[in-house]
Motif scaffolding. Structure first.
Motif, PDB file in Angstrom:
ATOM      1  N   HIS A  69      -0.843  -3.933  -9.032  1.00 39.57           N
ATOM      2  CA  HIS A  69      -1.866  -3.450  -9.968  1.00 39.57           C
ATOM      3  C   HIS A  69      -1.445  -3.663 -11.414  1.00 39.57           C
ATOM      4  O   HIS A  69      -2.261  -3.979 -12.267  1.00 39.57           O
ATOM      5  CB  HIS A  69      -2.129  -1.953  -9.747  1.00 39.57           C
ATOM      6  CG  HIS A  69      -2.792  -1.660  -8.452  1.00 39.57           C
ATOM      7  ND1 HIS A  69      -4.043  -2.113  -8.134  1.00 39.57           N
ATOM      8  CD2 HIS A  69      -2.375  -0.945  -7.386  1.00 39.57           C
ATOM      9  CE1 HIS A  69      -4.377  -1.684  -6.930  1.00 39.57           C
ATOM     10  NE2 HIS A  69      -3.377  -0.974  -6.444  1.00 39.57           N
ATOM     11  N   PHE A  94      -8.059  -6.896  -6.106  1.00 36.41           N
ATOM     12  CA  PHE A  94      -6.724  -6.276  -6.040  1.00 36.41           C
ATOM     13  C   PHE A  94      -5.790  -6.862  -7.087  1.00 36.41           C
ATOM     14  O   PHE A  94      -5.090  -6.123  -7.786  1.00 36.41           O
ATOM     15  CB  PHE A  94      -6.154  -6.476  -4.635  1.00 36.41           C
ATOM     16  CG  PHE A  94      -4.836  -5.800  -4.405  1.00 36.41           C
ATOM     17  CD1 PHE A  94      -4.691  -4.451  -4.626  1.00 36.41           C
ATOM     18  CD2 PHE A  94      -3.745  -6.514  -3.945  1.00 36.41           C
ATOM     19  CE1 PHE A  94      -3.472  -3.814  -4.411  1.00 36.41           C
ATOM     20  CE2 PHE A  94      -2.530  -5.894  -3.716  1.00 36.41           C
ATOM     21  CZ  PHE A  94      -2.398  -4.542  -3.955  1.00 36.41           C
ATOM     22  N   HIS A 138      -7.710  -2.025  -0.548  1.00 32.17           N
ATOM     23  CA  HIS A 138      -6.528  -1.761   0.284  1.00 32.17           C
ATOM     24  C   HIS A 138      -6.831  -1.855   1.789  1.00 32.17           C
ATOM     25  O   HIS A 138      -6.434  -0.984   2.573  1.00 32.17           O
ATOM     26  CB  HIS A 138      -5.955  -0.380  -0.028  1.00 32.17           C
ATOM     27  CG  HIS A 138      -5.601  -0.164  -1.465  1.00 32.17           C
ATOM     28  ND1 HIS A 138      -6.492   0.328  -2.391  1.00 32.17           N
ATOM     29  CD2 HIS A 138      -4.448  -0.391  -2.139  1.00 32.17           C
ATOM     30  CE1 HIS A 138      -5.892   0.410  -3.584  1.00 32.17           C
ATOM     31  NE2 HIS A 138      -4.661  -0.023  -3.460  1.00 32.17           N
ATOM     32  N   HIS A 204      -2.243   7.277  -5.444  1.00 31.94           N
ATOM     33  CA  HIS A 204      -3.517   6.655  -5.806  1.00 31.94           C
ATOM     34  C   HIS A 204      -4.246   6.272  -4.538  1.00 31.94           C
ATOM     35  O   HIS A 204      -3.795   6.597  -3.443  1.00 31.94           O
ATOM     36  CB  HIS A 204      -3.348   5.502  -6.808  1.00 31.94           C
ATOM     37  CG  HIS A 204      -3.031   4.165  -6.207  1.00 31.94           C
ATOM     38  ND1 HIS A 204      -1.835   3.907  -5.605  1.00 31.94           N
ATOM     39  CD2 HIS A 204      -3.770   3.032  -6.109  1.00 31.94           C
ATOM     40  CE1 HIS A 204      -1.853   2.647  -5.176  1.00 31.94           C
ATOM     41  NE2 HIS A 204      -3.007   2.091  -5.453  1.00 31.94           N
ATOM     42  N   THR A 206      -4.823   4.544  -1.858  1.00 33.12           N
ATOM     43  CA  THR A 206      -4.319   3.479  -0.999  1.00 33.12           C
ATOM     44  C   THR A 206      -4.752   3.657   0.457  1.00 33.12           C
ATOM     45  O   THR A 206      -4.893   2.693   1.187  1.00 33.12           O
ATOM     46  CB  THR A 206      -2.770   3.477  -1.042  1.00 33.12           C
ATOM     47  OG1 THR A 206      -2.355   3.278  -2.375  1.00 33.12           O
ATOM     48  CG2 THR A 206      -2.193   2.380  -0.173  1.00 33.12           C
ATOM     49  N   PHE A 226      -8.436   3.241  -7.623  1.00 32.09           N
ATOM     50  CA  PHE A 226      -7.976   2.218  -6.693  1.00 32.09           C
ATOM     51  C   PHE A 226      -6.819   1.429  -7.292  1.00 32.09           C
ATOM     52  O   PHE A 226      -6.264   0.555  -6.666  1.00 32.09           O
ATOM     53  CB  PHE A 226      -9.116   1.266  -6.341  1.00 32.09           C
ATOM     54  CG  PHE A 226     -10.199   1.936  -5.562  1.00 32.09           C
ATOM     55  CD1 PHE A 226      -9.898   2.624  -4.406  1.00 32.09           C
ATOM     56  CD2 PHE A 226     -11.510   1.892  -5.982  1.00 32.09           C
ATOM     57  CE1 PHE A 226     -10.888   3.256  -3.669  1.00 32.09           C
ATOM     58  CE2 PHE A 226     -12.504   2.513  -5.259  1.00 32.09           C
ATOM     59  CZ  PHE A 226     -12.206   3.200  -4.110  1.00 32.09           C
ATOM     60  N   HIS A 281       2.420  -1.316  -1.238  1.00 32.45           N
ATOM     61  CA  HIS A 281       1.982  -2.565  -1.875  1.00 32.45           C
ATOM     62  C   HIS A 281       3.047  -3.642  -1.807  1.00 32.45           C
ATOM     63  O   HIS A 281       2.830  -4.759  -2.242  1.00 32.45           O
ATOM     64  CB  HIS A 281       1.623  -2.311  -3.336  1.00 32.45           C
ATOM     65  CG  HIS A 281       0.428  -1.411  -3.500  1.00 32.45           C
ATOM     66  ND1 HIS A 281       0.393  -0.142  -3.015  1.00 32.45           N
ATOM     67  CD2 HIS A 281      -0.776  -1.629  -4.071  1.00 32.45           C
ATOM     68  CE1 HIS A 281      -0.780   0.403  -3.297  1.00 32.45           C
ATOM     69  NE2 HIS A 281      -1.504  -0.483  -3.941  1.00 32.45           N
TER      70      HIS A 281
HETATM   71 ZN   LIG Z   1      -3.248   0.066  -4.830  1.00 31.70          ZN
END
Ligand SMILES: [Zn+2]
Length: 309
Positions: A69, A94, A138, A204, A206, A226, A281
Motif C-alpha cells: 500500500h 491494490f 484483498h 486495516h 484485510t 482498504f 501482504h
Molecule cells: Zn491491505
C-alpha cells in the motif's frame, strides 16, 4: 525410468507430426530461460512459481516484509520492471504505486492481473469502511478466490509461452487441488471457535473475504480503510474502543508492520488480547513461519483460532 522415457522420445521421432503433440505431453519441457517473469508481491510470486514449476523462474519485485500500500519503488525496481516480459500483479487497485511506475519504466510487458474476474465483496451493514475506496482488493484471504488467481496466472503464462501450455495446466491443476485442501483445512480449524466469538478487529481491512468465507464478523479496524497508507484519527480510535467493549470482541489482530504502541493502548483500554505478527501482504523469510502463500494462511488462521477458541 530413463530407459522408458528414451523409448517414448525415440517413438516420437518415428511417428507422423500429427501425433507429435501427444508424445510431447510425455516428454519433459525445457526451461524457458529467455522469459523474465516478475510478480509484484511475494505471495503472488509463490503462486506463480507453483504454476511455472521448473520451466520458468518467477522473480519478486517487493522485498519480504514491504507493504504494497505504501510502497516506494527504487530505481532498481524501475529497472526490474522495465526488463520484465511478464508482470504479475494483484490488481483491483491494490498496487497504488504501480500504474505510474509501469509508465515510467518503459519496455514491453504482458500484464497478468491475478484478481481479474473477481468482484469486490459487499460490506455488511455495520462494518466500518472507507467510503472513498472503490473496493476491497484483498481477495487472496479466501483460498477459493486464490483459485481464480492461479487460473489467471496459468492463462497468462500460457499466452507468453505457448509451448509450456501442458506444463502450466498440469501444475495449476495440482496447485488448485492444494488450495481446495487449504480451504477445507481452514474450515476445520475455525470450527472449534464458538460462533459468538467469531469476531475480528484488525489494523486495516484485510480480512473481509476470510470473514465472508469462514463465518466471522468484522467488528472494527484501527484504520478503517482498504489501504494501510491511511491512518486513523483520535476520534476513530475512541470509537473503536467503544465498539470492542460493546461487542466483547476477544482479540485485536495486528499485521507485521502495525504500530505496537497503539496496540498496547488498545489492549489497556479494552481488555482485549492483542495478537501481533500476522502475515498478510508479504510472506515471511524462507526460514520464517509463513514462507509460502498456503503456509501464510495456515499460520494466520492458527493465530486467530488460538485467540478466539
Ligand atoms: Zn491491505
Amino acid at each position: 525410468m530413463f530407459r522408458a522415457r528414451g523409448l517414448v522420445w525415440v517413438g516420437c521421432l518415428l511417428v507422423v507430426s500429427a501425433l507429435a503433440s501427444a508424445c510431447a505431453a510425455n516428454t519433459p519441457t525445457p526451461l524457458q530461460k529467455g522469459l523474465r517473469v516478475v510478480a509484484i508481491e511475494s505471495f503472488l510470486a509463490d503462486m506463480a512459481q507453483n504454476v511455472a514449476g521448473d520451466r520458468l523462474h518467477v522473480d519478486t519485485l517487493m522485498p519480504i516484509g514491504a507493504d504494497p500500500h505504501g510502497f516506494e519503488p527504487t530505481p532498481q525496481d524501475v529497472k526490474k520492471i522495465a526488463e520484465s516480459d511478464v508482470l504479475i500483479l494483484n490488481g483491483a487497485g491494490f498496487e497504488e504505486f504501480l500504474q505510474k511506475l509501469v509508465q515510467n519504466a518503459g519496455g514491453e510487458h504482458q500484464l497478468i492481473q491475478a484478481s481479474k474476474g473477481l468482484t469486490s465483496r459487499a460490506l455488511k451493514p455495520n462494518e466500518p469502511h472507507d467510503a472513498d475506496n472503490p473496493g476491497d482488493p484483498h481477495f487472496w484471504f479466501d483460498p477459493t478466490k486464490a483459485v481464480t488467481y492461479v487460473e489467471n496466472i496459468r492463462d497468462g503464462l500460457t499466452h507468453a509461452d505457448p509451448a509450456g501450455a501442458a506444463t502450466y495446466a498440469q501444475n495449476a491443476a495440482a496447485y488448485i487441488a492444494k488450495l481446495n485442501a487449504l480451504d477445507e483445512k481452514i474450515k476445520q480449524q475455525v470450527s472449534v471457535i464458538p460462533p459468538a466469538r467469531r469476531k475480528l478487529v484488525t489494523d486495516h481491512d484485510t480480512f473481509g473475504y476470510f470473514a465472508d468465507r469462514y463465518g466471522f464478523e468484522i467488528v472494527g479496524m484501527i484504520a478503517p480503510s482498504f489501504s494501510t497508507a491511511d491512518s486513523s484519527t483520535a476520534q476513530q480510535l475512541a470509537q473503536l474502543i467503544d465498539t470492542i467493549k460493546a461487542t466483547n470482541a476477544p482479540a485485536i489482530f495486528l499485521e507485521q508492520n502495525a504500530n505496537p504502541a497503539l496496540a498496547a493502548q488498545l489492549a489497556r483500554d479494552t481488555g482485549a488480547q492483542v495478537v501481533t505478527g500476522l502475515y498478510t501482504h508479504s510472506l515471511s523469510e524462507p526460514n520464517g513461519p509463513a514462507p509460502t502463500y498456503i503456509q501464510m494462511l495456515e499460520y494466520d488462521t492458527q493465530k486467530i483460532v488460538d485467540a478466539l477458541k
